[in-house]
Design a protein around this motif. Sequence first.
Motif, PDB file in Angstrom:
ATOM      1  N   ARG A  56     -61.116 -85.382  18.976  1.00  0.00           N
ATOM      2  CA  ARG A  56     -61.055 -86.436  19.640  1.00  0.00           C
ATOM      3  C   ARG A  56     -60.567 -87.723  19.098  1.00  0.00           C
ATOM      4  O   ARG A  56     -60.204 -87.746  17.713  1.00  0.00           O
ATOM      5  CB  ARG A  56     -62.651 -86.897  20.263  1.00  0.00           C
ATOM      6  N   ALA A  57     -60.134 -88.796  19.899  1.00  0.00           N
ATOM      7  CA  ALA A  57     -59.128 -89.702  19.284  1.00  0.00           C
ATOM      8  C   ALA A  57     -60.071 -90.259  18.097  1.00  0.00           C
ATOM      9  O   ALA A  57     -59.352 -90.583  16.815  1.00  0.00           O
ATOM     10  CB  ALA A  57     -59.019 -90.926  20.372  1.00  0.00           C
ATOM     11  N   GLU A  58     -61.386 -90.510  17.990  1.00  0.00           N
ATOM     12  CA  GLU A  58     -62.005 -91.019  16.934  1.00  0.00           C
ATOM     13  C   GLU A  58     -61.874 -90.075  15.735  1.00  0.00           C
ATOM     14  O   GLU A  58     -61.751 -90.785  14.538  1.00  0.00           O
ATOM     15  CB  GLU A  58     -63.565 -91.130  17.370  1.00  0.00           C
ATOM     16  N   VAL A 102     -59.326 -96.926  17.236  1.00  0.00           N
ATOM     17  CA  VAL A 102     -59.363 -96.328  18.530  1.00  0.00           C
ATOM     18  C   VAL A 102     -59.115 -97.460  19.662  1.00  0.00           C
ATOM     19  O   VAL A 102     -60.092 -98.511  19.479  1.00  0.00           O
ATOM     20  CB  VAL A 102     -60.472 -95.458  19.135  1.00  0.00           C
ATOM     21  N   VAL A 103     -58.241 -97.312  20.513  1.00  0.00           N
ATOM     22  CA  VAL A 103     -58.033 -98.348  21.480  1.00  0.00           C
ATOM     23  C   VAL A 103     -58.054 -97.588  22.842  1.00  0.00           C
ATOM     24  O   VAL A 103     -57.406 -96.545  23.103  1.00  0.00           O
ATOM     25  CB  VAL A 103     -56.712 -99.220  21.268  1.00  0.00           C
ATOM     26  N   SER A 104     -58.353 -98.289  23.853  1.00  0.00           N
ATOM     27  CA  SER A 104     -58.200 -97.789  25.211  1.00  0.00           C
ATOM     28  C   SER A 104     -57.379 -98.419  26.168  1.00  0.00           C
ATOM     29  O   SER A 104     -57.346 -99.812  26.364  1.00  0.00           O
ATOM     30  CB  SER A 104     -59.806 -97.592  25.837  1.00  0.00           C
ATOM     31  N   VAL A 111     -55.412 -93.485  19.291  1.00  0.00           N
ATOM     32  CA  VAL A 111     -55.399 -94.018  17.965  1.00  0.00           C
ATOM     33  C   VAL A 111     -54.310 -95.025  17.587  1.00  0.00           C
ATOM     34  O   VAL A 111     -53.248 -94.490  17.768  1.00  0.00           O
ATOM     35  CB  VAL A 111     -55.478 -92.946  16.866  1.00  0.00           C
ATOM     36  N   HIS A 112     -54.301 -96.056  17.240  1.00  0.00           N
ATOM     37  CA  HIS A 112     -53.435 -97.165  17.120  1.00  0.00           C
ATOM     38  C   HIS A 112     -53.519 -97.758  15.479  1.00  0.00           C
ATOM     39  O   HIS A 112     -54.484 -98.025  14.839  1.00  0.00           O
ATOM     40  CB  HIS A 112     -53.779 -98.455  18.002  1.00  0.00           C
ATOM     41  N   ALA A 113     -52.203 -97.769  15.055  1.00  0.00           N
ATOM     42  CA  ALA A 113     -51.927 -98.486  13.787  1.00  0.00           C
ATOM     43  C   ALA A 113     -50.715 -99.293  14.068  1.00  0.00           C
ATOM     44  O   ALA A 113     -49.776 -98.739  14.717  1.00  0.00           O
ATOM     45  CB  ALA A 113     -51.734 -97.360  12.624  1.00  0.00           C
ATOM     46  N   ASP A 114     -50.550-100.241  13.100  1.00  0.00           N
ATOM     47  CA  ASP A 114     -49.297-101.328  13.000  1.00  0.00           C
ATOM     48  C   ASP A 114     -48.887-101.247  11.587  1.00  0.00           C
ATOM     49  O   ASP A 114     -49.688-101.155  10.708  1.00  0.00           O
ATOM     50  CB  ASP A 114     -49.461-102.433  13.561  1.00  0.00           C
ATOM     51  N   TYR A 115     -47.491-101.203  11.496  1.00  0.00           N
ATOM     52  CA  TYR A 115     -46.894-101.475  10.299  1.00  0.00           C
ATOM     53  C   TYR A 115     -45.917-102.385  10.039  1.00  0.00           C
ATOM     54  O   TYR A 115     -45.338-102.970  11.082  1.00  0.00           O
ATOM     55  CB  TYR A 115     -46.020 -99.899   9.754  1.00  0.00           C
TER      56      TYR A 115
END
Length: 163
Positions: A56-58, A102-104, A111-115
């Motif tokens: 799952r996304a989590e 996790v974002v919807s 699943v979101h991450a920023d760099y």
Amino acid sequence: MLALALCAAPSLGQEDPWGLRLQGGANVARQDCDRACQQARLVCVVFSHAGSKAFRAEDLTDDRNLPWGQIDFAMLASMVSDRKDIDPSVIADGSRRSGPQVVSFADHDWVHADYDFVSGSRNYAITLLLWPDKSVTRGLRCSYAATSDPADQIRAWAGEVRR
């Protein structure tokens, strides 16, 4: 306007050096433009990694299921192949700014991450979106000039890719 580019050293359908399988299709195109345009344009690459469990996304936020140290390296290293305006000899720094979380949106969990990424005198940002798809983890990585905010375009295209 969303400018999509599939700019990577391997050809479509080939494994890239970081274990991510690049996907080609009707909705993916490469856009080349002059150097000034490349400094601000949004470049997105769709990829997948086969062999993942039915997560799952989590589950993808957990380092036991997804090695985030390796993902971090892959996102920063991918800048060199994704963007033609990056000179590998002047790469100064890069790190994860946020996530994974996790974002919807677009009726799905992601699943979101920023760099952040510095090359010479230029500052870039990378947005990473991952999602589980049966036994495959799919992803969209987008890089852009750090002074721009293409979040709406990235989310719109991610929703199209995931349909």
